[in-house]
Structure formats: C-alpha cells, structure tokens
Design an enzyme around this catalytic site. Structure first.
Site, PDB file in Angstrom:
ATOM      1  N   ASP A 126      -2.071  -2.224  -9.985  1.00 12.58           N
ATOM      2  CA  ASP A 126      -0.882  -2.074 -10.829  1.00 12.58           C
ATOM      3  C   ASP A 126       0.347  -2.238  -9.931  1.00 12.58           C
ATOM      4  O   ASP A 126       0.880  -1.268  -9.408  1.00 12.58           O
ATOM      5  CB  ASP A 126      -0.891  -0.703 -11.506  1.00 12.58           C
ATOM      6  CG  ASP A 126       0.324  -0.485 -12.388  1.00 12.58           C
ATOM      7  OD1 ASP A 126       0.995  -1.481 -12.744  1.00 12.58           O
ATOM      8  OD2 ASP A 126       0.626   0.682 -12.712  1.00 12.58           O
ATOM      9  N   GLU A 127       0.737  -3.484  -9.727  1.00 11.74           N
ATOM     10  CA  GLU A 127       1.835  -3.815  -8.822  1.00 11.74           C
ATOM     11  C   GLU A 127       1.592  -3.263  -7.408  1.00 11.74           C
ATOM     12  O   GLU A 127       2.416  -2.539  -6.848  1.00 11.74           O
ATOM     13  CB  GLU A 127       3.165  -3.303  -9.361  1.00 11.74           C
ATOM     14  CG  GLU A 127       3.554  -3.894 -10.709  1.00 11.74           C
ATOM     15  CD  GLU A 127       4.949  -3.486 -11.150  1.00 11.74           C
ATOM     16  OE1 GLU A 127       5.702  -4.351 -11.605  1.00 11.74           O
ATOM     17  OE2 GLU A 127       5.277  -2.287 -11.029  1.00 11.74           O
ATOM     18  N   PRO A 128       0.447  -3.597  -6.798  1.00  8.94           N
ATOM     19  CA  PRO A 128       0.121  -3.040  -5.474  1.00  8.94           C
ATOM     20  C   PRO A 128       1.046  -3.527  -4.358  1.00  8.94           C
ATOM     21  O   PRO A 128       1.078  -2.917  -3.289  1.00  8.94           O
ATOM     22  CB  PRO A 128      -1.308  -3.524  -5.236  1.00  8.94           C
ATOM     23  CG  PRO A 128      -1.433  -4.768  -6.060  1.00  8.94           C
ATOM     24  CD  PRO A 128      -0.603  -4.498  -7.286  1.00  8.94           C
ATOM     25  N   PHE A 129       1.809  -4.611  -4.602  1.00  9.76           N
ATOM     26  CA  PHE A 129       2.695  -5.141  -3.560  1.00  9.76           C
ATOM     27  C   PHE A 129       4.136  -4.665  -3.686  1.00  9.76           C
ATOM     28  O   PHE A 129       5.025  -5.201  -3.023  1.00  9.76           O
ATOM     29  CB  PHE A 129       2.677  -6.677  -3.587  1.00  9.76           C
ATOM     30  CG  PHE A 129       1.320  -7.273  -3.365  1.00  9.76           C
ATOM     31  CD1 PHE A 129       0.611  -7.013  -2.206  1.00  9.76           C
ATOM     32  CD2 PHE A 129       0.733  -8.073  -4.332  1.00  9.76           C
ATOM     33  CE1 PHE A 129      -0.651  -7.558  -1.995  1.00  9.76           C
ATOM     34  CE2 PHE A 129      -0.512  -8.630  -4.138  1.00  9.76           C
ATOM     35  CZ  PHE A 129      -1.213  -8.369  -2.969  1.00  9.76           C
ATOM     36  N   GLU A 209       4.971  -9.363 -12.725  1.00  7.19           N
ATOM     37  CA  GLU A 209       5.537  -8.272 -13.515  1.00  7.19           C
ATOM     38  C   GLU A 209       7.061  -8.331 -13.408  1.00  7.19           C
ATOM     39  O   GLU A 209       7.615  -8.116 -12.325  1.00  7.19           O
ATOM     40  CB  GLU A 209       5.047  -6.925 -12.972  1.00  7.19           C
ATOM     41  CG  GLU A 209       3.531  -6.837 -12.759  1.00  7.19           C
ATOM     42  CD  GLU A 209       2.797  -6.504 -14.021  1.00  7.19           C
ATOM     43  OE1 GLU A 209       2.724  -7.403 -14.892  1.00  7.19           O
ATOM     44  OE2 GLU A 209       2.314  -5.370 -14.146  1.00  7.19           O
TER      45      GLU A 209
END
Length: 488
Positions: A126-129, A209
């Site tokens: 879930d938006e790990p970056f 996202e």
C-alpha cells in the site's frame, strides 16, 4: 439515517439547469473506472450492505479492496464486479521471506474465491515507496510480488490474475511540476528497475496512486481550476506540450520517468484519485463533486495525454467509496473524508461511479444505534475540560474540527461536545464512555448544527471489525513458525 437526523442534501445541480447538463452529458463511466473500498473504520458498514446496497444498485463495474477481507470477498461472490485484492505493507516482509507464506496467503484469499469472484489483480503493498517510509519496505516489495506470482502459477491462476504494486506519486514527481523533468527518486532507482522488469516479464501494468488534494496543498502556485479540470486561460507549458489539468500532467510525469528508466510502453493503472469533503480548507462536497465529475468526464473522452494521445490509463479507481475514521492522518485529517459516501453509506454528492446521470442510491436499512448523543454538561465546572477534550480526540476522530472542516466553526463548548460524542459513538454508546470526569451528559436531542453533523454510529459486530487484523496476525504467526522450523 433515522428520520430526525438532519443531513445537508448533496450539491446536485437543480431544476432546468440539471436537465440541460444531462442533455449534453458524456456517456456513463466506462468499465475502466472503479472505486476503492477501504476497511479502516471503527464501525464498518457490513460487507453485504456495501455490495448489495451500494455497489450493485449503482452499477459499479470494479472495486479495489484495501486488503483481503473475507467478508467483502464472500459478499462479492456471484457478482460480475471485477476485483483487485490488496496486500498491506505489514505483510510484505513475511511474504517476501517465505514462498510457503505466500502460498498460504493466495490459498486463503484468492484460490478459495477464484471460482465465484472475478479477481483480476493482486495489489502488493500500500504505497510502500512513500518518501516518508524511507527504506522500510523497499527490500521486500519485489520478492513479495514474485512469491505471490509463484503461488498464483502453482494454483493455475496466473493467466487470469496479474500482480501489481501500488506506487505513490512521490515515487517520481518533482518540485518543478513539469512532466518532462520527472524521474524516479534516486533512492528507489535500484528497486524500481527490479520492479519494472518484474512487471514487464509478467505483462503487468504500473499502478500509480494520485493524491490531488495533497498536491494542491503543496503547490500554492497552481490554481484550484487546474485540479478540477476547469478551462484555464494560462495552461502549464512544458516545451511544446500544454497541460490544463493536474491529472494529465501527473500521468505524463510518470510516462517520462518510465521512459527514462527504459520502459516507455508500459501500461498504467491509476489506483487512486479523489478529493476529500472535510477536514481541511477546500475539502468540501461541492469541490469534491467538481473534481469527480471532471475526472470521470475526462476519462470518458479517452483523449489520453499529450505524451500518450488517445491512450488513457487502462483503469482508474476513484478514491474512495466510504469515509474511514481510522485512516492514518499523517498527511492531514482530510484523509478520513475521501468517501463519496459517508461511513454509513449515504451519498455526500453526485458522482458517476457506473450509474450514469442518475442520482446515487444510498445504503438501505442501515442499523443505527439508538438516537443518543454525548455532550458537555454546561452546568458543571469546566476549567479542567481541556484534558478530557484531548483524551476524546486522541481516541476518537476530531478531524471535522480542523480549520476549514465542517465543524470548525463550533467554538467552545460545541467543539468539546463534538469530541465527547465521537468518542461515545466509537465506544458503542456505553454509558461510561460519556463520563469524562463527570463533564459528559447523554442527550436524546440531536446536537448537530447546520453542516456539522454529530455522528450516530451503526451496529457492527466485533468480527466485522477484527477479521482483517486476525488474518494478518495468522499469517505473521505462520511466518514465524516456518522460520523456526527452517523451512522458509
């Protein structure tokens, strides 16, 4: 809602003007438009209500689940709704470290539903970056995605279900806001090269996202019209290209970053795009409706972007279906107010999520708690009320009291009553949750004022609130057991 509740009507365009607009309106939202369905709510609407009361009546063609919810997947069984199942960041490490853990996750959350649920994607992370995460999740993203892919192949599902990784816009955006200047952040370059190769080898798209409201807050030199798809007298110029909206500029910034990385033809999915309705200045239902209408109409034209004319993102997911009062507020309290519907399934404004020009249908037969609210007792000594107010807000949701929020004008002691009531409702109206050292008072008179609604919670089972946490816990336990037995 109960009949005595006052809710301001959605900002529909009235009368003759509405008829004129519908006469020239673009076609209904294409099947490539879907909605996000999150579960970070203290009192979630039961999954069956969401599917049968919101998704199907409003002809939603596809939905992205924030996590693998057994309740949601069971409710979606037998429908034609296309589904993307999310894997939370907390599971990346165990899934990356153990093929058996990945196989167990796929079995429990995909294989058992594959014959009755139209699962199309597994969104790993879930938006790990996110820049704020640093290197916390980076080492585990691609290995976790690879292990999920192996498990899908072993289950003979890899031809039907693709693996994607949701990437935040700050993975590539730059301060200039000119698409031609964009590139992936230096700190993610190595991992991004691995990810792009993985996606290409498995014919998977790149999922991005977008957070237009956060971008709007960060770039004061760009007008609100730019974000709302309004005609601009001075578009943003980038060489020979002109941009009159944030969405196209963001997509082309990603296209530029992909091109610089050597993957110019990769398909793109927009995993998140929305506008909040509360919790900040310019977060209102009217502005959210303007953004959503502009976005859906823009996508319906299939005009693409200056760098990809006639080639829009293959799918775009509106953010979000329902408000979530437990979402992380690191970027702002408005994050809890992105829902097109309130937490209890009541439309806040018009948006075409599949039903076309028809008004949205609300969730029917919602089971509310009794019409009781907790407010401050003005007959008591209030000199020490600040500590009780802090306790209520830190354990509840006071984001509507933020500057620009729907309840920001309450003042004292109305703001304290709002905090007390939110805490009281989140604790299922238990009598002791309205004590606050004797300063709380339970009333049957609705204390809502104009657009500031004092929440009335819905009945929800403990199982509905905890099943996601338990599923994650079980997988983490499995990982530890496998590690202990040296069979990872």
């Amino acid at each position: 809602m109960p009949s005595n509740r006052r809710r301001p009507p959605p900002p529909f365009v009235p009368g003759l003007l509405l008829l004129l607009l519908l006469a020239v309106a673009p076609p209904p939202a294409a099947s490539a438009v879907g909605v996000n369905w999150g579960f970070a709510s203290s009192h979630p609407l039961p999954a069956a209500h969401v599917v049968r009361g919101l998704l199907l009546p409003n002809s939603v063609p596809r939905v992205r689940l924030a996590a693998a919810s057994s309740d949601a997947l069971s409710a979606l069984a037998g429908t034609s709704v296309a589904v993307t199942v999310g894997v939370p960041d907390a599971l990346l490490r165990p899934l990356a470290s153990s093929t058996k853990a990945a196989a167990a996750w796929v079995h429990d959350n995909v294989t058992r539903y594959a014959s009755s649920v139209r699962i199309e994607y597994i969104a790993v992370g879930d938006e790990p970056f996110l820049l704020s995460h640093g290197q916390r999740f980076q080492p585990f993203v691609v290995p976790a995605a690879a292990n999920i892919k192996k498990a899908l192949s072993a289950a003979k599902l890899s031809s039907k279900i693709k693996v994607v990784v949701p990437c935040s816009a700050d993975t590539y955006q730059n301060a200039s806001m000119l698409p031609s200047k964009a590139s992936f952040r230096p700190d993610v370059n190595k991992t991004m090269a691995e990810l792009l190769s993985f996606l290409t080898n498995n014919s998977s798209p790149f999922m991005v996202e977008l957070n237009p409201f956060l971008s709007f807050q960060q770039h004061k030199n760009l007008s609100l019209d730019y974000y709302l798809f309004q005609l601009m007298s001075h578009p943003v110029k980038d060489g020979e290209n002109k941009y009159d909206n944030y969405f196209d500029a963001s997509i082309d910034a990603l296209v530029t970053a992909l091109t610089k990385a050597g993957f110019s033809d990769m398909d793109i999915i927009v995993g998140r795009a929305g506008w909040p309705t509360d919790g900040a200045v310019n977060a209102t239902p009217a502005i959210a409706q303007s953004f959503m209408t502009g976005l859906v109409n823009h996508l319906a034209k299939k005009s693409g972007t200056p760098l990809r004319p006639k080639v829009p993102p293959i799918e775009t997911y509106l953010f979000s279906l329902l408000d979530e009062d437990q979402r992380n507020t690191a970027s702002g309290g408005y994050e809890r107010h992105h829902g097109i519907f309130t937490f209890d399934g009541q439309a806040k404004y018009y948006a075409n999520i599949g039903q076309g020009p028809k008004p949205l249908k609300n969730a029917p037969d919602v089971d509310y708690l009794p019409s009781k609210w907790c407010v401050i007792d003005n007959n008591k000594e209030l000199t020490n009320v600040s500590s009780s107010f802090s306790v209520a807000c830190s354990n509840g949701d006071c984001t509507a009291l933020s500057p620009g929020g729907s309840c920001s004008g309450l003042g004292f002691p109305g703001n304290v009553s709002y905090a007390f009531n939110n805490y009281y409702q989140q604790h299922d109206q238990s009598e002791d949750s309205c004590n606050f050292s004797g300063l709380g008072l339970i009333t049957t008179v609705d204390p809502s004022v104009d657009n500031c609604l004092f929440t009335l919670s819905i009945r929800t089972s403990a199982a509905a609130s905890l099943h996601l946490t338990l599923a994650m816990f079980q997988l983490l336990v499995l990982f530890m057991v496998l590690h202990f037995l040296f069979i990872v």
